[in-house]
Design a protein around this motif. Structure first.
Motif, PDB file in Angstrom:
ATOM      1  N   SER A   1       0.841  -1.204   0.000  1.00 36.45           N
ATOM      2  CA  SER A   1       0.000   0.000   0.000  1.00 36.45           C
ATOM      3  C   SER A   1       0.875   1.252   0.000  1.00 36.45           C
ATOM      4  CB  SER A   1      -1.001  -0.021   1.152  1.00 36.45           C
ATOM      5  OG  SER A   1      -0.324   0.054   2.370  1.00 36.45           O
ATOM      6  N   CYS A   2       2.013   1.229   0.681  1.00 39.52           N
ATOM      7  CA  CYS A   2       2.946   2.364   0.630  1.00 39.52           C
ATOM      8  C   CYS A   2       3.416   2.586  -0.810  1.00 39.52           C
ATOM      9  CB  CYS A   2       4.181   2.101   1.479  1.00 39.52           C
ATOM     10  SG  CYS A   2       3.923   2.167   3.241  1.00 39.52           S
TER      11      CYS A   2
ATOM     12  N   ARG B   1       0.802   4.257  -2.834  1.00 33.61           N
ATOM     13  CA  ARG B   1       0.661   5.671  -2.456  1.00 33.61           C
ATOM     14  C   ARG B   1       1.792   6.501  -3.085  1.00 33.61           C
ATOM     15  NH1 ARG B   1       2.675   8.192   1.529  1.00 33.61           N
ATOM     16  NH2 ARG B   1       3.569   6.271   2.339  1.00 33.61           N
TER      17      ARG B   1
ATOM     18  N   GLN C   1       1.265   7.107  -6.733  1.00 33.57           N
ATOM     19  CA  GLN C   1       0.324   8.189  -7.005  1.00 33.57           C
ATOM     20  C   GLN C   1       0.998   9.551  -6.929  1.00 33.57           C
ATOM     21  OE1 GLN C   1      -2.850   7.191  -4.400  1.00 33.57           O
ATOM     22  NE2 GLN C   1      -4.008   6.222  -6.073  1.00 33.57           N
TER      23      GLN C   1
END
Ligand code: ASP
Ligand code: MG
Length: 425
Positions: free
Chosen positions: A17-18, A21, A24
């Protein structure tokens, strides 16, 4: 259109998930009309885990193979990040240090960059791609083997590539909002430093502030490349490391006397007891240590006792080099005629750094009084033009840092430091 180099540290890419992120964030920078080159560290504590693993199979792993192993950490994160960016509909290409043209000498474990020839990175950005580069690694010019740049070396990769590509800025993303007046894990009311000079930052890095690699700051200073240290977990402005922080167009700021308090737990102290007070003895001792490739930090030699004509010489060095140093010194005991060796690894260094101390008398007095009031005993002292360092007992480090920070009015009224991630390992 600007060329932005961004470096993401291990805690910024610690898990899937890091990584998504961060992808993005990179895409947003690209969409804003910039060319983007990204340098990544290994995920989370991967490098430490790989080191532990190596130790389990061999107490003394061959340096070449250790570098081969450790560089795999950055290859994992670079490929995953490129995939995450592709998933957002943008073209990204990952490159190893060698593919990115990071050419080093052949010293495994702490190789120096001697040239950067980033033609493949240029090509990728010219084609509109986002280039992702594995940090902390290169290829040796003579042996053609894969090398690593030393722990924390991804910062240096980022700055070296930014300089070679003539980037407009090098952004170093980490798990805190910038560079603080002290480690916020120890001094919660530490403040974010808005701008700091290369020289002060180099002293901070050399004195144990782990936020930027010393060589990366040296490199940035050589090429006058601005570094922006900021958090990947927020959009706040971080700390700018530049050549002249206090007289930048219009934003005339008062130079602080003290910029920050750094600490270092990685040193040990050796005392050579009863060295005959003769010409050349210190030279032999330090020549022996130099031949063993040991970097000495502080040195103190006492005046010799009139009764014995002998003196003690104490010095500090990285704890990891202590056994080698003790071994080398034992071999010359008979030749020098010293009495014994004392070894203490329960010490630490606390340093006060600030270009403003050059023009302010009384800094040392205030520092020492603060330590005395806090009940901290000083074992050794060393100074430079913009730094005062003391060696104290390891258990006293936190107290000493907090006391110095308070004594120079660095405490913020409100806690502003947020530690977003990382284990500080
Ligand atoms: N992964 C490497 C280390 O932990 C390099 C870096 O993070 O800069 O030392
Ligand atoms: Mg790191």
């Amino acid at each position: 259109m600007a060329l932005v180099v961004q470096k993401y540290g291990g805690s910024s890419v610690a898990d899937a998930s890091c990584i998504k992120r961060v992808a993005q964030r990179i895409v947003a920078t690209k969409k804003a009309g910039n060319d983007v080159v990204v340098i990544v560290s290994a995920m989370g504590d991967t490098t430490d885990e790989l080191l532990d693993l190596a130790e389990q199979v061999s107490p003394l792993p061959p340096a070449r193979e250790l570098d081969m192993l450790l560089t795999s950490g950055e290859r994992i994160s670079m490929a995953l990040l490129a995939m995450a960016i592709a998933n957002l509909g943008h073209e990204a290409r990952s490159f190893t240090g060698s593919q990115a043209g990071v050419i080093t000498d052949s010293t495994h474990g702490k190789a120096r960059i001697i040239d950067v020839t980033p033609s493949r990175i240029r090509e990728a950005i010219d084609q509109g791609h986002i280039a992702i580069v594995a940090g902390f690694q290169g290829v040796s010019q003579d042996t053609k083997d894969i090398t690593t740049l030393g722990r924390g070396g991804s910062d240096t990769t980022a700055v070296a590539l930014a300089a070679a590509l003539e980037a407009d800025v090098c952004e170093i993303y980490t798990d805190v909002d910038g560079i603080f007046t002290a480690d916020p894990r120890i001094v919660p009311p530490a403040r974010k430093i808005p701008r700091i000079s290369y020289d002060e930052m180099m002293e901070m890095a050399a004195c144990g502030a782990k936020i930027l690699h010393l060589r990366c700051v040296e490199y940035a200073r050589r090429f006058n490349l601005p570094i922006h240290v900021r958090s990947s977990f927020s959009t706040k402005e971080g700390t700018w490391v530049v050549s002249d922080p206090y007289t930048d167009e219009g934003t005339e700021m008062e130079q602080p006397i003290i910029s920050g308090v750094a600490h270092d737990r990685s040193e040990a102290k050796i005392t050579v007891v009863g060295v005959p007070d003769k010409v050349g003895e210190a030279a032999s001792i330090f020549k022996t240590l130099a031949d063993a490739e040991i970097n000495i930090d502080m040195i103190v030699q006492n005046v010799s006792a009139a009764a014995t004509g002998r003196t003690d010489i104490s010095f500090t060095l990285p704890t990891t080099d202590a056994q080698t140093a003790l071994g080398a010194l034992k071999k010359i005991q008979a030749q020098i005629g010293y009495e014994s060796l004392l070894f203490d690894d329960q010490i630490g260094k606390v340093s006060l750094i600030g270009a403003g101390m050059r023009s302010h008398p009384g800094v040392t007095a205030t520092f020492f009084a603060a330590l005395a009031d806090a009940g901290v005993n000083i074992e050794m002292i060393s100074t430079s033009e913009i730094r005062i360092s003391v060696i104290v007992e390891q258990d006293a480090i936190d107290t000493a840092v907090a006391a110095a920070h308070r004594a120079f009015d660095l405490d913020a009224d409100q806690v502003e430091a947020v530690v977003y991630g990382g284990t500080g390992r």
